[in-house]
Design a protein around this motif. Structure first.
Motif, PDB file in Angstrom:
ATOM      1  N   THR A  90       0.712  -1.328  -0.009  1.00 11.71           N
ATOM      2  CA  THR A  90       0.065   0.062  -0.003  1.00 11.71           C
ATOM      3  C   THR A  90       0.811   1.309   0.030  1.00 11.71           C
ATOM      4  N   LYS A  91       1.890   1.209   0.608  1.00  9.95           N
ATOM      5  CA  LYS A  91       2.932   2.256   0.845  1.00  9.95           C
ATOM      6  C   LYS A  91       3.455   2.713  -0.687  1.00  9.95           C
ATOM      7  N   LYS A  92       4.074   1.547  -1.440  1.00 11.09           N
ATOM      8  CA  LYS A  92       4.287   1.755  -2.802  1.00 11.09           C
ATOM      9  C   LYS A  92       3.219   2.157  -3.692  1.00 11.09           C
ATOM     10  N   LEU A  93       2.191   1.677  -3.616  1.00  6.75           N
ATOM     11  CA  LEU A  93       0.956   1.899  -4.602  1.00  6.75           C
ATOM     12  C   LEU A  93       0.677   3.486  -4.314  1.00  6.75           C
ATOM     13  N   GLU A  94       0.569   3.994  -2.876  1.00  4.27           N
ATOM     14  CA  GLU A  94       0.170   5.305  -2.698  1.00  4.27           C
ATOM     15  C   GLU A  94       1.363   6.181  -3.012  1.00  4.27           C
ATOM     16  N   LYS A  96       3.056   6.007  -5.707  1.00  2.00           N
ATOM     17  CA  LYS A  96       2.820   6.183  -7.047  1.00  2.00           C
ATOM     18  C   LYS A  96       1.721   6.934  -7.455  1.00  2.00           C
ATOM     19  N   ASN A  97       0.933   7.077  -6.439  1.00  2.00           N
ATOM     20  CA  ASN A  97      -0.520   7.871  -6.694  1.00  2.00           C
ATOM     21  C   ASN A  97      -1.572   6.910  -7.374  1.00  2.00           C
ATOM     22  N   ALA A 114      -9.122   3.409  -4.844  1.00  2.00           N
ATOM     23  CA  ALA A 114      -8.286   3.631  -5.966  1.00  2.00           C
ATOM     24  C   ALA A 114      -8.113   5.310  -6.169  1.00  2.00           C
ATOM     25  N   TYR A 115      -6.934   5.715  -6.681  1.00  2.00           N
ATOM     26  CA  TYR A 115      -6.961   7.219  -6.486  1.00  2.00           C
ATOM     27  C   TYR A 115      -7.878   7.969  -7.146  1.00  2.00           C
ATOM     28  N   ASP A 116      -8.387   7.410  -8.337  1.00  2.26           N
ATOM     29  CA  ASP A 116      -9.567   8.048  -8.921  1.00  2.26           C
ATOM     30  C   ASP A 116     -10.934   8.077  -8.440  1.00  2.26           C
ATOM     31  N   VAL A 117     -11.238   7.528  -7.244  1.00  2.00           N
ATOM     32  CA  VAL A 117     -12.511   7.104  -6.587  1.00  2.00           C
ATOM     33  C   VAL A 117     -12.754   8.197  -5.608  1.00  2.00           C
TER      34      VAL A 117
END
Length: 119
Positions: A90-94, A96-97, A114-117
């Protein structure tokens, strides 16, 4: 998920399996397995190509949660990924936005989206 595909489409199981295999062979989707939801599929786009297996599971479950969000504990339970690895993913995904976290008003827990939600 594979179960949702079968329920939504009015075709037989063999046709769905053939279509899924065609998509996998064409590298258009990437399958992953969860404990609670069975086999799920995620579009094999630029985001997914740069992720490891655990990160794909975590990202797929977060995308599947849509506007409800999902906690780290739920991610760990549904993906069979140990909590420290969920935290790393989750840290890596966050960073990278690809995802974002929001603190729940009701439970005071961090929910992942998800970033776009919009929660």
């Amino acid at each position: 998920t594979d179960k949702e595909l079968i329920e939504e489409l009015e075709v037989n199981d063999a046709a769905i399996i053939q279509s899924i295999n065609t998509l996998i062979t064409a590298n258009a989707v990437k399958p992953f397995t969860t404990d609670s939801l069975g086999t799920m599929f995620i579009a094999n786009d630029e985001i997914v190509r740069g992720l490891g297996d655990d990160e794909v599971k975590i990202y797929g479950l977060i995308k599947h949660s849509k506007t409800m969000g999902i906690t780290a504990r739920e991610l760990s339970n549904q993906s069979s990924v140990k909590t420290p690895n969920v935290n790393k993913a989750t840290k890596k995904l966050e960073q990278k936005n690809y995802i974002k976290s929001v603190k729940s008003i009701q439970s005071k827990k961090k929910l992942w989206f998800a970033y776009d939600v919009e929660p």
